[in-house]
Design an enzyme around this catalytic site. Structure first.
Site, mmCIF file in Angstrom:
data_model
loop_
_atom_site.group_PDB
_atom_site.id
_atom_site.type_symbol
_atom_site.label_atom_id
_atom_site.label_comp_id
_atom_site.label_asym_id
_atom_site.label_seq_id
_atom_site.Cartn_x
_atom_site.Cartn_y
_atom_site.Cartn_z
ATOM 1 N N CYS B 35 37.720 38.073 48.132
ATOM 2 C CA CYS B 35 37.389 38.788 46.865
ATOM 3 C C CYS B 35 38.247 39.470 46.162
ATOM 4 C CB CYS B 35 36.274 40.068 47.368
ATOM 5 S SG CYS B 35 34.680 39.472 48.033
ATOM 6 N N ASP B 37 39.966 42.003 46.585
ATOM 7 C CA ASP B 37 40.419 43.623 47.110
ATOM 8 C C ASP B 37 39.651 44.000 48.006
ATOM 9 O OD1 ASP B 37 38.136 43.853 45.817
ATOM 10 O OD2 ASP B 37 38.985 44.817 43.877
ATOM 11 N N CYS B 61 44.506 45.030 43.183
ATOM 12 C CA CYS B 61 45.113 45.394 42.077
ATOM 13 C C CYS B 61 45.778 46.949 41.843
ATOM 14 C CB CYS B 61 44.656 44.790 40.856
ATOM 15 S SG CYS B 61 42.835 46.038 40.527
ATOM 16 N N CYS B 105 36.618 48.731 41.186
ATOM 17 C CA CYS B 105 37.735 49.198 41.871
ATOM 18 C C CYS B 105 37.209 50.637 42.588
ATOM 19 C CB CYS B 105 39.150 49.546 41.302
ATOM 20 S SG CYS B 105 39.988 48.041 40.870
#
Lengths: 387, 275
Positions: B35, B37, B61, B105
């Site tokens: 994926c 992350d 990231c 995130c």
């Protein structure tokens, strides 16, 4: 902060000589080359010279060069010209690793009664030629195969492919945006019908490109308007940038040897230096047939955007093959087509050099990158598990 | 280029609480290499059951790392009851905001926190619930529904920004839009109805609703209702029959009549009984 620019496949610095040659056409000779008066009309002569310079870089005839606004326009023009000139053919052949300029127009065409064959590549990025040839049919309007890949630098044998494609009476186009200026191109001795190039990859400004159309190739304009470019591309000429592209083409021709010696050595040093200092780092794509300036390196178990931003702190510019930088979430279609595992694809960084780079800069990258990778790996939940 | 706040940059370049607590009370692992992350969150409680320490390990990231770092800072000193109230929006706010494309995130952080708290409470790892909608990123309809409802998302792009669904091959875009419509349908439709009504239409609709829906229902218990007046969104009625003497008439008025009128006419309606 000094900028260490290692992203020349994205764009390049405008050469000083290019800018110098361009400025008079912005400041003084601003006339329209189509005008009857001398003030405007004289500019046409300079455009003709730029056309000769651009043709010379490709060993083509000046009348085979069509100036466009960019590589993407050249690509779109080529595809739709072939489609319109062969209205009974509804098939396009291309590769799985094309630049979006080709990829997306093919996908767009696929929505409009065309079917598209995407030729696969192996783990080295080498094209499956048998697959390509098997899929050329009486229904194929055009085969468009890139000359060199923008992400990995892998070079396809387009001259050989063009010959086979032409045997079947099919139009052959190549997106040579990354190849032009980096490797010798000799169009007079190939069967290539159309070739796209972009100015800003060879130290001309952004907003200028060209399309080579071999004499005798059926053509249909993309931009319909005035008689410019012999009716093949309407719109008043971007005079200064055309002059710039001409000058840049001449410079490129002269720098070709340096590109394949000094630049190549710098690229090799960079690659070697990084691989020696960083574990679990892999070069994406075969090294043999590759652009002299490009290296795509996967740093396993870390993510590309994070690497880029940490390098950014040192002024180092490169790009990533990862999800997060492009706005799309999946790793690049090129790396996926090559079957690069996710562990590596997400952490891929592309460095692309030019004659403007120095060995000091290469050493600076070799010094700064290993601690960055180490820092990110220490943060990564996957790193220890795989040691 | 992503536009990150100074706080995001700070948490990315100088991440707090990196690591893994060895004898952690709670462990939450979410995401995967595929994926792009992944986050492993661990926390330790003190004798008062407050979070004494929280640490993270993140693959991802800059904003994934920053969100994880921020989360560990936010958690310290909280009880689990307080911690479980942290939403993805809270994490983004703590960082001075995240680019829209990076909201996933903050969702990653919240998901890890939920899992970590769940592991402490001994809740068995939840099986994937619901049906997979996005095959590329393994996102279920329930996850999409939740993020749509919690963050007021209105299009597929938003959903991709928050939970990644639809960010791959794109085959599931239609299904995601259906889910969005389904969630928002409940909230949007009455509003639309309200806007479209003129005063006369509204009064007519109230009358119709009373005679078609409400009066028959009240009649079952021998009661009745009469419309006296409509003043803006105030509906004034008189209860009759058994309702007039019923001690629960106030409840009937609010819980049944008003609810019904809000549902079928406009959600700002208030019902009052004339004295």
């Amino acid at each position: 902060m000094n900028v260490v620019y290692a992203d020349n496949n994205a764009t390049t610095q405008v050469a000083k000589k290019v800018l110098d040659e361009m400025l008079p056409y912005l400041e003084t000779y601003y006339g329209n080359p189509s005008s009857m008066h001398t003030f405007g009309g004289q500019v046409a002569k300079n455009i003709a010279m730029a056309r000769e310079q651009t043709a010379a870089l490709l060993n083509a005839s000046p009348e085979e060069i069509l100036f466009t606004s960019c590589g993407t326009e050249s690509d779109s023009t080529a595809i739709q010209a072939a489609i319109k000139s062969n209205p009974d053919r509804k098939h396009i052949v291309t590769t799985r690793v094309e630049h979006p300029a080709i990829k997306n127009i093919c996908e767009h065409s696929a929505k409009n009664e065309f079917h598209v064959t995407y030729v696969p590549v192996d783990e080295n990025g080498t094209l499956d030629l048998d697959y390509l040839y098997k899929n050329l049919t009486d229904d194929t309007a055009i085969a468009s195969i890139m000359w060199a890949n923008n992400e990995t630098g892998v070079i396809f044998p387009v001259e050989e492919i063009a010959a086979k494609v032409k045997e079947k009476g099919i139009v052959f186009h190549t997106d040579a945006v990354q190849a032009v200026g980096k490797i010798p191109i000799d169009l007079k001795n190939t069967e290539i019908d159309m070739l796209s190039l972009s100015g800003h990859k060879i130290h001309a400004p952004k907003g200028i490109g060209a399309l080579y159309v071999k004499k005798g190739t059926k053509f249909s304009p993309f931009l319909i308007g005035g008689h410019q470019e012999k009716g093949r591309r309407g719109g008043t000429e971007n005079v200064a940038s055309i002059i710039g592209l001409g000058t840049a083409s001449e410079l490129s021709k002269n720098l070709m040897e340096e590109e394949n010696t000094r630049v190549k050595e710098m690229r090799d040093s960079l690659e070697k230096g990084l691989l020696e200092r960083i574990d679990n780092a892999i070069v994406n794509g075969g090294k043999e047939k590759r652009l002299p300036n490009t290296t795509s390196i996967a740093f396993e178990y870390v993510e590309g955007e994070a690497i880029l931003l940490m390098m950014d702190e040192f002024g180092i510019c490169a790009s990533s093959g990862s999800a997060c930088t492009s706005g799309s979430l999946e790793p690049s279609h090129v790396l996926r087509a090559m079957g690069v595992p996710f562990t590596a694809a997400h952490g891929t960084i592309r460095f692309s050099l030019s004659t403007y780079n120095t060995m000091e800069e290469v050493n600076f990258i070799i010094e700064k990158l290993p601690p960055i990778i180490e820092k990110l790996r220490k943060m990564s939940p996957f790193w220890k598990k795989n040691q | 280029m992503w536009e990150y706040t100074d706080k995001v940059k700070d948490h990315f370049l100088n991440p707090r609480n990196v690591g893994e607590i060895k004898d952690a009370d709670g462990i939450g692992e979410v995401g995967s290499l595929a994926c792009g992350d992944a986050l492993k969150l661990t926390f330790k409680l003190d004798e008062n059951k407050r979070i004494k320490d929280a640490q993270f390990q993140t693959f991802g990231c800059a904003s994934a790392i920053a969100s994880s770092s921020a989360l560990t800072e936010m958690l310290k000193g909280l009880t689990l009851e307080e911690a479980e109230k942290i939403s993805n929006e809270n994490i983004a706010e703590y960082l001075g905001g995240l680019p829209k494309e990076k909201m996933h995130c903050s969702v990653l952080g919240r998901d890890a926190l939920e899992k970590a708290i769940g592991s402490y409470r001994g809740e068995s790892e939840k099986k994937i619930e619901g049906e997979i909608v996005c095959e590329c990123f393994g996102v279920t309809d329930l996850e999409i529904k939740r993020v749509v409802a919690e963050n007021g998302l209105i299009n597929v792009e938003d959903v991709t920004d928050y939970v990644k669904a639809g960010g791959g091959c794109g085959k599931c875009h239609e299904r995601i839009q259906e889910i969005i419509n389904q969630i928002n349908g409940i909230q949007i439709q009455p509003k639309k109805k309200e806007k479209a009504l003129t005063n006369i239409q509204k009064i007519k609709l109230i009358q119709e609703t009373l005679s078609r829906e409400i009066q028959p229902a009240l009649a079952k218990d021998g009661g009745d209702i009469e419309l006296i007046d409509v003043d803006g969104n105030k509906v004034i009625v008189k209860l009759r029959g058994t309702c007039a003497t019923c001690s629960k008439s106030e409840l009937t008025l609010k819980n049944y009549v008003e609810t019904k009128l809000r549902e079928l006419v406009a959600d700002s309606i208030e019902v009052e009984e004339v004295q």
